[in-house]
Design an enzyme around this catalytic site. Structure first.
Site: not given
Length: 382
Positions: A182-184
């Site tokens: 879910t991270k950038n």
């Protein structure tokens, strides 16, 4: 649901798929040349001298804390509003976590609360750049120097973040990053440790792979097999070339993806002007907010609906959300282990009871984003 809008959907394109396919066809899918290239590229992006790729941000935190070699029972201050791994890494390193409350507006650790928690046993401080907003580094660095503390930065949310031109993760002894799905920047699972201190980072590199003097790429090189030595009791925390193949492509897109999140963020801010809802605070001057999470607070007294009711209604209408996070002292383990009480951390507890993270993925189409806003409007009017 086919049309369900998943919270935190990763932006994976044909470039990542092609890079993984090429890696798999090469026959070298473990830790190897792509990991090294990813480390170098990420260090350059972050303006750091050294970078070590690992299996997760949790691994990065544990290795960092393990390396500072404090005495058992020494205290490490950490925010009361964070993911459990920040605290668990302190516990697994044999130290005592001490919670400090966060600032209600920024949701970052409050420097005044840090000073209140400092004792003779305080040796280190782990800060979290929550949601991508850089902490007040001027005040924090002043405290670190005043009390001679070791500073470790949890930058799981803050890959693009910077404070007065200096990248998050380069202020302390170590900066720890997450590349979770879910991270950038996504590698499915994965993390990175930054440091400008070669003496500190070299042992971590070895400790991340069993304490071996050589990884597999160096042992099975074109020059023939090379023996390794065990020079420390290490861990199995290494990253693979498959993960690095994804990460290298993701790093090329990081500015593009941030621009998309900037636009979504601005539209959310404009939309919520019509509601009695606390939205993210104004971004401080001379900082770069990584915009990893867009969080709002749902106050039942103002809106007539609880946070969990709000989330469930969005879910039933095909919109996924998240909670980042319930406060640390609200969890059963920590209440039993440390006797922490939510009432002692008022801001963290209030945020933890009311916070909702809305979708902020570069994958969001205009049609999906319009659906999110329409659904929120419908839920809040009923």
């Amino acid at each position: 649901m086919k049309k369900y809008i998943t919270f935190g959907s990763p932006a994976i394109g044909k470039e990542e798929i092609s890079a993984v396919t090429k890696c798999m066809k090469s026959g070298w899918i473990g830790t190897g040349p792509l990991v090294k290239k990813f480390e170098n590229n990420f260090a350059n992006y972050s303006k750091s001298k050294y970078a070590i790729a690992v299996g997760s941000c949790t691994a990065a935190l544990h290795l960092s804390l393990n390396s500072i070699s404090l005495n058992k029972g020494d205290e490490v201050i950490v925010p009361a509003m964070t993911f459990c791994s920040t605290v668990n890494s302190i516990i697994h390193s044999g130290y005592k976590p001490v919670l400090a409350d966060v600032n209600f507006n920024t949701m970052n650790i409050d420097p005044e609360e840090i000073e209140k928690k400092i004792s003779k046993k305080t040796k280190a401080l782990v800060i979290v750049h929550f949601a991508g907003r850089p902490c007040d580094m001027d005040k924090i660095i002043s405290i670190v120097k005043k009390y001679n503390l070791i500073l470790i930065e949890d930058c799981a949310h803050a890959i693009e973040g910077s404070y007065k031109g200096k990248k998050c993760g380069t202020f302390g002894m170590y900066g720890c990053f997450s590349f979770y799905v879910t991270k950038n920047l996504v590698t499915a699972e994965g993390g990175m440790i930054l440091s400008n201190n070669k003496e500190k980072i070299d042992p971590i590199k070895q400790r991340a792979l069993h304490g071996m003097s050589k990884d597999a790429w160096k042992r099975f090189s074109d020059n023939g097999y090379k023996h390794y030595d065990i020079i420390d009791a290490g861990f199995k925390y290494n990253m693979t070339d498959i993960q690095a193949a994804i990460g290298l492509q993701q790093l090329k897109k990081i500015k593009k993806h941030l621009k998309i999140r900037d636009e979504i963020w601005a539209e959310y801010q404009n939309f919520f002007k019509n509601y009695e809802i606390k939205t993210p605070d104004k971004i401080e001057n001379n900082t770069t907010h990584a915009k990893h999470l867009y969080t709002i607070l749902i106050d039942k007294k103002k809106l007539g609906i609880t946070r969990d009711e709000f989330m469930m209604k969005l879910h039933k209408n095909g919109v996924g959300t998240g909670v980042h996070y319930r406060s640390i002292p609200s969890h059963t383990f920590y209440k039993k282990k440390f006797k922490w009480k939510q009432s002692d951390y008022k801001n963290s507890s209030l945020i933890g009871d009311q916070t909702v993270s809305l979708p902020l993925s570069p994958n969001l189409t205009k049609k999906n984003f319009d659906k999110i806003l329409h659904t929120i409007e419908k839920v809040l009017k009923n």
